[in-house]
Design a protein around this motif. Structure first.
Motif, PDB file in Angstrom:
ATOM      1  N   PHE A  51       0.816  -1.219   0.000  1.00 44.87           N
ATOM      2  CA  PHE A  51       0.000   0.000   0.000  1.00 44.87           C
ATOM      3  C   PHE A  51       0.849   1.269   0.000  1.00 44.87           C
ATOM      4  O   PHE A  51       0.416   2.303  -0.492  1.00 44.87           O
ATOM      5  CB  PHE A  51      -0.918   0.026   1.231  1.00 44.87           C
ATOM      6  N   ILE A  52       2.052   1.176   0.559  1.00 48.01           N
ATOM      7  CA  ILE A  52       2.911   2.356   0.681  1.00 48.01           C
ATOM      8  C   ILE A  52       4.271   2.054   0.047  1.00 48.01           C
ATOM      9  O   ILE A  52       4.884   1.019   0.329  1.00 48.01           O
ATOM     10  CB  ILE A  52       3.124   2.743   2.163  1.00 48.01           C
ATOM     11  N   ASP A  53       4.747   2.950  -0.791  1.00 43.67           N
ATOM     12  CA  ASP A  53       6.052   2.783  -1.427  1.00 43.67           C
ATOM     13  C   ASP A  53       7.148   3.211  -0.446  1.00 43.67           C
ATOM     14  O   ASP A  53       7.503   4.388  -0.348  1.00 43.67           O
ATOM     15  CB  ASP A  53       6.120   3.634  -2.702  1.00 43.67           C
ATOM     16  N   ILE A  54       7.667   2.241   0.295  1.00 47.10           N
ATOM     17  CA  ILE A  54       8.679   2.505   1.319  1.00 47.10           C
ATOM     18  C   ILE A  54       9.661   1.347   1.370  1.00 47.10           C
ATOM     19  O   ILE A  54       9.294   0.196   1.082  1.00 47.10           O
ATOM     20  CB  ILE A  54       7.994   2.692   2.703  1.00 47.10           C
ATOM     21  N   ASP A  55      10.912   1.648   1.687  1.00 42.29           N
ATOM     22  CA  ASP A  55      11.920   0.590   1.798  1.00 42.29           C
ATOM     23  C   ASP A  55      11.525  -0.409   2.885  1.00 42.29           C
ATOM     24  O   ASP A  55      11.019  -0.008   3.945  1.00 42.29           O
ATOM     25  CB  ASP A  55      13.285   1.184   2.139  1.00 42.29           C
ATOM     26  N   PHE A  56      11.790  -1.681   2.622  1.00 42.80           N
ATOM     27  CA  PHE A  56      11.445  -2.719   3.583  1.00 42.80           C
ATOM     28  C   PHE A  56      12.149  -2.499   4.909  1.00 42.80           C
ATOM     29  O   PHE A  56      11.535  -2.609   5.970  1.00 42.80           O
ATOM     30  CB  PHE A  56      11.826  -4.102   3.023  1.00 42.80           C
TER      31      PHE A  56
END
Length: 291
Positions: A51-56
């Protein structure tokens, strides 16, 4: 004595870094490139990523930090201290491996990825547990739920329910096949943890424990691990004192949990660990007497 303690602590840190590196490699080089997921905090972060484009690694850091704070507020600093080091080291190594952007498999192969992810992740957890540390993930959440809401429920059942919910949610987001591959990974992880701690052939271990905290240990084993306990009286010939010896049949992973409990309640406890080929009778992991 001090030198031995320092040497042991250095070894603990070394193995902790190695274990976390193996786990970070499993996630960044196998799981994520092949679009897989798992249970636990890793699975939760994978769902959030959809849902959110963020680094793991950043998302994992945030999740572990939030859980760590909640653990400290609800279970106390002593419990939070157990997971503090791993909560710092593991996400930090995740960040490094994420920047390297290395992939183990030359092309996408879900079966191989699920297997190798389970092997590496299990090796990571096994090494971390073996050295007496723990991850700040769904196990910590299960402990909080048990203490605050369901003290009568076995913590392993709460943990199983949480991980199952994570995988079911993943089925709706990533597809049923990915969720099934996650089950395969989780199964391999559990087996690898046992293999790392006690070797390839042991499924059941017998613990003979002499402790002055026998009542507390019995309560923990019977109510938290849902295992039976037998006892007998033994005499220390040097002191002439009588002690109660507890006999417990359990899985290798449960024996580590018992070891942790004793480390907190009775550091002078004397424990003998026996590898058992098989057990006939009623109980988790035992063969029926009529089979």
């Amino acid at each position: 004595m001090l030198k031995v303690s320092i040497k042991t602590r250095i070894l603990d840190y070394l193995f902790l870094v190695i274990g976390c590196a193996i786990g970070a490699f499993a996630t960044t080089a196998v799981m994520i490139p092949n679009g897989l997921t798992s249970g636990g905090l890793t699975g939760i972060v994978r769902i959030i990523q959809s849902f959110i484009d963020i680094d793991f690694s950043l998302c994992y850091y945030a999740g572990a930090g939030i859980i760590l704070i909640v653990v400290g507020l609800t279970l106390g600093f002593k419990e939070a201290r157990k997971v503090l080091l791993v909560s710092i080291v593991y996400p930090a190594i995740l960040m490094i491996f994420e920047k390297l952007d290395f992939r183990l498999l030359e092309e996408k192969d879900l079966i191989l990825a699920a297997i190798f992810c389970g092997v590496f992740s299990g090796a990571c957890s096994g090494i971390v547990f073996w050295r007496g540390y723990a991850f700040c993930g769904t196990e910590s959440i299960a402990k909080i739920i048990k203490k605050k809401f369901f003290p009568e429920v076995d913590i392993s059942k709460i943990l199983l329910l949480i991980d199952s919910i994570v995988i079911v949610i993943a089925a709706f987001i990533f597809g049923r096949n990915i969720a099934l591959y996650a089950l395969v990974t989780q199964f391999i992880v559990s087996k690898m943890v046992d293999y790392i701690i006690y070797g390839l052939e042991t499924k059941i271990v017998q613990l003979n424990i002499i402790t002055d905290k026998g009542k507390e240990l019995c309560e923990y084993v019977m109510h938290n691990l849902n295992r039976g306990v037998s006892s007998r009286t033994v005499v220390g010939e040097y002191t002439g004192k009588e002690h109660k010896e507890l006999v417990i049949m359990c899985s290798p992973r449960e024996s580590i949990l018992i070891k942790r409990f004793l480390a907190e309640t009775d550091r002078k406890a004397f424990v003998t660990v026996l590898h058992v080929d098989t057990v006939w009778g009623e109980g988790k992991g035992f063969s029926g007497i009529d089979n």
